[in-house]
Design an enzyme around this catalytic site. Sequence first.
Site, mmCIF file in Angstrom:
data_model
loop_
_atom_site.group_PDB
_atom_site.id
_atom_site.type_symbol
_atom_site.label_atom_id
_atom_site.label_comp_id
_atom_site.label_asym_id
_atom_site.label_seq_id
_atom_site.Cartn_x
_atom_site.Cartn_y
_atom_site.Cartn_z
ATOM 1 N N LYS A 212 -3.055 5.993 -4.139
ATOM 2 C CA LYS A 212 -4.178 6.892 -3.854
ATOM 3 C C LYS A 212 -4.026 8.242 -4.548
ATOM 4 C CE LYS A 212 -3.986 4.764 0.712
ATOM 5 N NZ LYS A 212 -2.541 4.486 0.770
ATOM 6 N N TYR B 192 2.693 10.021 -0.277
ATOM 7 C CA TYR B 192 3.819 9.482 0.496
ATOM 8 C C TYR B 192 5.166 9.770 -0.175
ATOM 9 C CZ TYR B 192 0.085 6.554 2.563
ATOM 10 O OH TYR B 192 -1.065 6.094 3.149
ATOM 11 N N HIS C 156 -7.880 9.502 -1.665
ATOM 12 C CA HIS C 156 -7.197 9.452 -0.370
ATOM 13 C C HIS C 156 -8.049 10.054 0.760
ATOM 14 C CE1 HIS C 156 -2.831 9.278 1.302
ATOM 15 N NE2 HIS C 156 -3.693 9.103 2.276
ATOM 16 N N ASP D 106 0.837 -1.198 0.000
ATOM 17 C CA ASP D 106 0.000 0.000 0.000
ATOM 18 C C ASP D 106 0.866 1.240 0.000
ATOM 19 O OD1 ASP D 106 -2.893 1.195 0.772
ATOM 20 O OD2 ASP D 106 -1.339 2.266 1.883
#
Length: 308
Positions: A79, A50, A112, A45
């Site tokens: 996401k 990120y 997200h 994931d």
Amino acid sequence: MVVPSITFNDGNKMPMFGLGTYLSKPGEVAEAVKYAIEVGYRHIDTAFFYENEKEIGEAIREKINDGTIKREDIFVTTKLWNNSHKEHEVVPACKLSLKNLGLDYIDLYLIHWPIAFKSGDALTPRDASGKIEFDDTDYLETWRGMEKCKGQNLVRSIGVSNFNAEQLARLLSQAKIKPVNNQVEITLNLNQKSLVEFCKKNEITVTGFSPLGRPGNRYGIKNLWDEPIIQSLANKYNKTPANIACRFILQSGVSPIPKSVTKSRIKENFDIFDFNLTPEELQEIEKLNTGSRVAPFSEGKESKYYPF
């Protein structure tokens, strides 16, 4: 060890255990992903936010190229970030994530947050006073862009993250393609029982992020591992408190995705498939629920689509 999988409402399957990568630092995350794949993890994931998609993609491709796995063996979730919520921005954002990952398709693509930021390159756009610049784009518009990603075969399945039951119900009433998954924080402190039940009734699977409660989180929230019931079950089953937490979440029908970059912990967290908590034990753990969040996104309260 073969990880059990759950079937989406579109017929695709997702492994019910994965590696979370939020806050995994550059230089560490690739090694973590490669080791996790060697241990037996088949679900990774990540998210555009990120800023580690490239490194994760390189690690996955390395394990494909060395014959450890085939592409179809690994399930990749990423996401859509809040700065690309307008319908016309979604497909380009998805293509950028695909380029970062170096993959031909994404297994699961999620919105997200239901909250939109001002469009642009800044991940968190702020005004002169330092406040986040929100946008009032409706997540229903964003979802139409997600449906286009699926229509163009950029992704196998589409879903959401951090949506509450009311937002999901509104989305279900308008969507041409049903979301297959809602990824939300699920911990011993926050078991989200009613939201999970709502999702099950509506054929939406649930992934639980931060299942270990983010030890050392900035809010000072304890992850409840020292609670007598957790200690007693860890002793009974010869497991760690982290194992008990993840097993509880798994037996609730939710897919936990614990994050770690430490090899010993990546292996240890995976050790949850050879025991079962009893119905009575599950009930006792449920009682620990405090409702405390380690990911409250408090700044998001200024948005009309703030989910908490």
